[in-house]
Design a protein around this motif. Structure first.
Motif, PDB file in Angstrom:
ATOM      1  N   ILE A   1       6.095 -25.228 101.164  1.00 60.05           N
ATOM      2  CA  ILE A   1       5.334 -26.297 100.522  1.00 60.05           C
ATOM      3  C   ILE A   1       4.722 -27.195 101.574  1.00 60.05           C
ATOM      4  CG2 ILE A   1       5.437 -28.242  98.899  1.00 60.05           C
ATOM      5  CD1 ILE A   1       8.299 -25.923  98.874  1.00 60.05           C
ATOM      6  N   ASP A   2       3.423 -27.483 101.440  1.00 57.17           N
ATOM      7  CA  ASP A   2       2.754 -28.499 102.256  1.00 57.17           C
ATOM      8  C   ASP A   2       3.100 -29.831 101.597  1.00 57.17           C
ATOM      9  OD1 ASP A   2       1.066 -30.294 103.493  1.00 57.17           O
ATOM     10  OD2 ASP A   2      -0.684 -28.982 103.430  1.00 57.17           O
ATOM     11  N   ALA A   3       4.032 -30.565 102.188  1.00 63.86           N
ATOM     12  CA  ALA A   3       4.582 -31.769 101.560  1.00 63.86           C
ATOM     13  C   ALA A   3       3.514 -32.833 101.328  1.00 63.86           C
ATOM     14  CB  ALA A   3       5.717 -32.328 102.412  1.00 63.86           C
ATOM     15  N   ASP A   4       2.630 -33.042 102.291  1.00 64.64           N
ATOM     16  CA  ASP A   4       1.594 -34.069 102.138  1.00 64.64           C
ATOM     17  C   ASP A   4       0.657 -33.735 100.977  1.00 64.64           C
ATOM     18  OD1 ASP A   4       2.623 -35.454 104.334  1.00 64.64           O
ATOM     19  OD2 ASP A   4       1.408 -34.281 105.732  1.00 64.64           O
ATOM     20  N   LEU A   5       0.263 -32.470 100.892  1.00 61.92           N
ATOM     21  CA  LEU A   5      -0.620 -32.042  99.809  1.00 61.92           C
ATOM     22  C   LEU A   5       0.090 -32.134  98.463  1.00 61.92           C
ATOM     23  CD1 LEU A   5      -3.310 -30.921  98.862  1.00 61.92           C
ATOM     24  CD2 LEU A   5      -2.475 -28.625  99.428  1.00 61.92           C
ATOM     25  N   ALA A   6       1.379 -31.793  98.427  1.00 57.14           N
ATOM     26  CA  ALA A   6       2.147 -31.876  97.177  1.00 57.14           C
ATOM     27  C   ALA A   6       2.191 -33.315  96.672  1.00 57.14           C
ATOM     28  CB  ALA A   6       3.560 -31.339  97.386  1.00 57.14           C
ATOM     29  N   LEU A   7       2.420 -34.261  97.579  1.00 53.61           N
ATOM     30  CA  LEU A   7       2.455 -35.671  97.179  1.00 53.61           C
ATOM     31  C   LEU A   7       1.077 -36.133  96.693  1.00 53.61           C
ATOM     32  CD1 LEU A   7       4.746 -37.089  99.996  1.00 53.61           C
ATOM     33  CD2 LEU A   7       5.307 -36.873  97.564  1.00 53.61           C
TER      34      LEU A   7
ATOM     35  N   ILE B   1       1.831 -28.603  88.650  1.00 48.09           N
ATOM     36  CA  ILE B   1       1.064 -29.715  89.216  1.00 48.09           C
ATOM     37  C   ILE B   1       0.865 -29.556  90.718  1.00 48.09           C
ATOM     38  CG2 ILE B   1       1.172 -32.200  89.698  1.00 48.09           C
ATOM     39  CD1 ILE B   1       2.377 -32.522  86.895  1.00 48.09           C
ATOM     40  N   ILE B   2       1.871 -29.024  91.404  1.00 46.58           N
ATOM     41  CA  ILE B   2       1.772 -28.913  92.864  1.00 46.58           C
ATOM     42  C   ILE B   2       1.511 -27.470  93.313  1.00 46.58           C
ATOM     43  CG2 ILE B   2       3.178 -30.964  93.294  1.00 46.58           C
ATOM     44  CD1 ILE B   2       5.511 -29.053  93.995  1.00 46.58           C
ATOM     45  N   ASP B   3       0.998 -26.631  92.421  1.00 48.48           N
ATOM     46  CA  ASP B   3       0.747 -25.226  92.763  1.00 48.48           C
ATOM     47  C   ASP B   3      -0.172 -25.056  93.970  1.00 48.48           C
ATOM     48  OD1 ASP B   3       2.417 -24.225  90.862  1.00 48.48           O
ATOM     49  OD2 ASP B   3       0.838 -23.559  89.488  1.00 48.48           O
ATOM     50  N   GLY B   4      -1.120 -25.967  94.151  1.00 52.92           N
ATOM     51  CA  GLY B   4      -2.032 -25.871  95.287  1.00 52.92           C
ATOM     52  C   GLY B   4      -1.351 -26.068  96.625  1.00 52.92           C
ATOM     53  N   ALA B   5      -0.166 -26.668  96.614  1.00 50.64           N
ATOM     54  CA  ALA B   5       0.564 -26.942  97.852  1.00 50.64           C
ATOM     55  C   ALA B   5       1.643 -25.900  98.121  1.00 50.64           C
ATOM     56  CB  ALA B   5       1.201 -28.329  97.786  1.00 50.64           C
ATOM     57  N   ILE B   6       1.853 -24.985  97.183  1.00 55.05           N
ATOM     58  CA  ILE B   6       2.953 -24.026  97.293  1.00 55.05           C
ATOM     59  C   ILE B   6       2.425 -22.651  97.671  1.00 55.05           C
ATOM     60  CG2 ILE B   6       4.764 -22.811  96.017  1.00 55.05           C
ATOM     61  CD1 ILE B   6       5.048 -25.273  94.270  1.00 55.05           C
ATOM     62  N   THR B   7       3.104 -22.043  98.646  1.00 49.26           N
ATOM     63  CA  THR B   7       2.884 -20.642  98.976  1.00 49.26           C
ATOM     64  C   THR B   7       4.215 -19.953  98.758  1.00 49.26           C
ATOM     65  OG1 THR B   7       1.285 -21.263 100.668  1.00 49.26           O
ATOM     66  CG2 THR B   7       2.168 -19.032 100.776  1.00 49.26           C
ATOM     67  N   GLN B   8       4.212 -18.924  97.918  1.00 45.62           N
ATOM     68  CA  GLN B   8       5.455 -18.231  97.630  1.00 45.62           C
ATOM     69  C   GLN B   8       5.257 -16.739  97.758  1.00 45.62           C
ATOM     70  OE1 GLN B   8       7.413 -19.388  94.008  1.00 45.62           O
ATOM     71  NE2 GLN B   8       9.061 -17.912  94.282  1.00 45.62           N
ATOM     72  N   VAL B   9       6.140 -16.120  98.541  1.00 45.69           N
ATOM     73  CA  VAL B   9       6.172 -14.670  98.676  1.00 45.69           C
ATOM     74  C   VAL B   9       7.590 -14.249  98.354  1.00 45.69           C
ATOM     75  CG1 VAL B   9       5.879 -12.695 100.211  1.00 45.69           C
ATOM     76  CG2 VAL B   9       4.390 -14.692 100.458  1.00 45.69           C
TER      77      VAL B   9
ATOM     78  N   LEU C   1      -1.269 -34.218  95.287  1.00 40.99           N
ATOM     79  CA  LEU C   1      -1.507 -33.605  93.982  1.00 40.99           C
ATOM     80  C   LEU C   1      -0.710 -34.308  92.884  1.00 40.99           C
ATOM     81  CD1 LEU C   1      -1.479 -29.832  95.001  1.00 40.99           C
ATOM     82  CD2 LEU C   1      -3.461 -31.186  94.324  1.00 40.99           C
ATOM     83  N   ALA C   2       0.524 -34.694  93.201  1.00 41.47           N
ATOM     84  CA  ALA C   2       1.353 -35.390  92.221  1.00 41.47           C
ATOM     85  C   ALA C   2       0.766 -36.766  91.904  1.00 41.47           C
ATOM     86  CB  ALA C   2       2.779 -35.519  92.735  1.00 41.47           C
ATOM     87  N   ALA C   3       0.273 -37.465  92.927  1.00 38.92           N
ATOM     88  CA  ALA C   3      -0.332 -38.782  92.711  1.00 38.92           C
ATOM     89  C   ALA C   3      -1.591 -38.654  91.865  1.00 38.92           C
ATOM     90  CB  ALA C   3      -0.648 -39.444  94.049  1.00 38.92           C
ATOM     91  N   LYS C   4      -2.388 -37.620  92.139  1.00 39.35           N
ATOM     92  CA  LYS C   4      -3.622 -37.397  91.376  1.00 39.35           C
ATOM     93  C   LYS C   4      -3.293 -37.094  89.909  1.00 39.35           C
ATOM     94  CE  LYS C   4      -6.731 -35.187  93.618  1.00 39.35           C
ATOM     95  NZ  LYS C   4      -7.515 -34.121  94.268  1.00 39.35           N
ATOM     96  N   ALA C   5      -2.248 -36.282  89.696  1.00 37.49           N
ATOM     97  CA  ALA C   5      -1.852 -35.953  88.334  1.00 37.49           C
ATOM     98  C   ALA C   5      -1.340 -37.187  87.589  1.00 37.49           C
ATOM     99  CB  ALA C   5      -0.763 -34.868  88.357  1.00 37.49           C
ATOM    100  N   LYS C   6      -0.622 -38.037  88.306  1.00 37.50           N
ATOM    101  CA  LYS C   6      -0.101 -39.250  87.691  1.00 37.50           C
ATOM    102  C   LYS C   6      -1.238 -40.183  87.280  1.00 37.50           C
ATOM    103  CE  LYS C   6       3.453 -42.730  88.278  1.00 37.50           C
ATOM    104  NZ  LYS C   6       4.496 -43.265  89.144  1.00 37.50           N
ATOM    105  N   LYS C   7      -2.285 -40.259  88.117  1.00 37.52           N
ATOM    106  CA  LYS C   7      -3.455 -41.090  87.786  1.00 37.52           C
ATOM    107  C   LYS C   7      -4.165 -40.563  86.548  1.00 37.52           C
ATOM    108  CE  LYS C   7      -4.740 -43.009  92.266  1.00 37.52           C
ATOM    109  NZ  LYS C   7      -5.747 -43.004  93.326  1.00 37.52           N
ATOM    110  N   GLN C   8      -4.137 -39.250  86.358  1.00 35.71           N
ATOM    111  CA  GLN C   8      -4.798 -38.645  85.205  1.00 35.71           C
ATOM    112  C   GLN C   8      -3.927 -38.720  83.956  1.00 35.71           C
ATOM    113  OE1 GLN C   8      -5.710 -34.680  86.512  1.00 35.71           O
ATOM    114  NE2 GLN C   8      -7.471 -35.336  87.721  1.00 35.71           N
ATOM    115  N   GLY C   9      -2.746 -39.309  84.094  1.00 39.60           N
ATOM    116  CA  GLY C   9      -1.863 -39.482  82.936  1.00 39.60           C
ATOM    117  C   GLY C   9      -0.942 -38.343  82.673  1.00 39.60           C
TER     118      GLY C   9
END
Length: 112
Positions: free
Chosen positions: A91-97, A77-85, A99-107
């Protein structure tokens, strides 16, 4: 941004001494568009990112346990906010929150 036959971006990169009178007049007549675009870019650049690191950073951001933070990361759900090497996770914390809120709205379930 292309208006008429000229591209403002191209004209902004062209030295003044290399412009024709028509190009200069076009640039001068569209000065308000150029300043609006510059202000927009400046506002976007000024907003600092709130970065957190690792699974603990995800746990702190969401106020959950480490195992739950692992489930949130694995859910995608928060892949767009994560950079992993390798093992380093940023993690971009604001973007993660967001994305999580958007996912919650979509059920979608954010964490079980």
């Amino acid at each position: 941004m292309k208006l008429g036959i000229f591209s403002i971006e191209e004209l902004m990169q062209t030295p003044l001494c290399m412009m024709t009178g028509e190009q200069f007049a076009f640039l001068a007549s569209n000065l308000s568009l150029i300043s609006d675009q510059a202000n927009k870019n400046k506002v976007e650049a000024e907003k600092p990112k709130h970065l957190v690191y690792g699974i603990k950073g995800i746990a702190d951001t969401f106020g959950c346990s480490i195992p739950t933070a692992n489930r949130i990361k694995r859910s995608g759900i928060i892949d767009g906010a994560i950079t992993q090497v390798g093992r380093k996770i940023v993690i971009d914390a604001d973007l993660a929150l967001e994305l999580a809120a958007k996912a919650k709205k979509q059920g979608k379930e954010v964490c079980a």
